[in-house]
Design a protein around this motif. Sequence first.
Motif, PDB file in Angstrom:
ATOM      1  N   GLU A 129      24.182  13.436 -18.674  1.00 37.91           N
ATOM      2  CA  GLU A 129      24.524  13.736 -20.125  1.00 37.91           C
ATOM      3  C   GLU A 129      25.018  12.297 -20.612  1.00 37.91           C
ATOM      4  O   GLU A 129      24.807  11.488 -21.639  1.00 37.91           O
ATOM      5  CB  GLU A 129      25.307  14.517 -20.535  1.00 37.91           C
ATOM      6  CG  GLU A 129      24.436  15.772 -20.563  1.00 37.91           C
ATOM      7  CD  GLU A 129      23.314  15.961 -21.376  1.00 37.91           C
ATOM      8  OE1 GLU A 129      23.397  15.512 -22.738  1.00 37.91           O
ATOM      9  OE2 GLU A 129      22.418  16.445 -21.097  1.00 37.91           O
ATOM     10  N   LYS A 132      22.772   9.140 -20.568  1.00 38.42           N
ATOM     11  CA  LYS A 132      21.620   9.180 -21.775  1.00 38.42           C
ATOM     12  C   LYS A 132      22.497   8.212 -22.995  1.00 38.42           C
ATOM     13  O   LYS A 132      21.701   7.792 -23.844  1.00 38.42           O
ATOM     14  CB  LYS A 132      21.579  10.472 -22.304  1.00 38.42           C
ATOM     15  CG  LYS A 132      20.503  11.371 -21.326  1.00 38.42           C
ATOM     16  CD  LYS A 132      20.130  12.863 -21.975  1.00 38.42           C
ATOM     17  CE  LYS A 132      19.603  13.508 -20.908  1.00 38.42           C
ATOM     18  NZ  LYS A 132      19.488  15.031 -21.341  1.00 38.42           N
ATOM     19  N   LYS A 133      23.660   8.430 -23.069  1.00 39.38           N
ATOM     20  CA  LYS A 133      24.478   7.724 -24.101  1.00 39.38           C
ATOM     21  C   LYS A 133      24.801   6.240 -24.093  1.00 39.38           C
ATOM     22  O   LYS A 133      25.218   5.705 -24.926  1.00 39.38           O
ATOM     23  CB  LYS A 133      25.617   8.658 -24.648  1.00 39.38           C
ATOM     24  CG  LYS A 133      25.200  10.103 -24.835  1.00 39.38           C
ATOM     25  CD  LYS A 133      26.559  10.804 -24.921  1.00 39.38           C
ATOM     26  CE  LYS A 133      26.228  12.339 -25.549  1.00 39.38           C
ATOM     27  NZ  LYS A 133      27.257  13.030 -25.628  1.00 39.38           N
TER      28      LYS A 133
END
Length: 176
Positions: A129, A132-133
Motif C-alpha cells: 500500500e 503505491k503512494k
Amino acid sequence: MSPRGLINLSSRFTENKGGTKADADDDLNVCCGILHQKSQKSLLGRHKWKKRYCRIDTNRNTFEFFAKESAKRQAAIIPLLAIDKVHEVAQGKKCSDTRFNMKLLGGRTFYLKAISSAERHRWVLCIKEILKKIKYSSIMDRYREKQYWNVEIALKLMAELDAEKIRQKNGIHGIP
C-alpha cells in the motif's frame, strides 16, 4: 516483547499494543514489530534467522531494522523507493505460512519471517500500500549497485531524495 500495532493509512491512527518505543514515534510508523531476518552468511550450509525489531517510517519513507526494540540506532535502513517487490512465500517451504521476501533494486533480497501468517499478511499489505503512494526518483538509479541498506549510505541517499523533494516543491511554487 509483544508486536506493535498497525496505523490506519487513511487516518494515521495508532493502535498501540505495548512495547518500549516512545509514543511520540507512533505517528511516524505505519507498521512495526518483530520480524526474523535470514542471515546472508551460512554456517555449514545453514542460515540463521536473526530476531529484529522492524518499522516502516512514512515521514522518512524507510524500512528500518533494529537489533532489538529498545535500540536507539538502526542496524539497517532501506529506503522504500529501493523496494522492487514484496511477496509472500509460496506454500511448500518450511514455515512458508509466516515467510515473505522483499526484493530490492540491484538484486538483493531480504528473507523475512513474521510471528504468524496474519502478521505476515499485515506486513506485506502495508508495504504494498505504501509503495503505491511513493513516487519513483531517478536518484535511485545511481544507488542501484551500492549497498543502500547500509546505514551511512542510506542516510546519504535519503538526504539526496529530500533535497530533490525540496527542489521540486520550490519549482512548483516558483520560489528560487
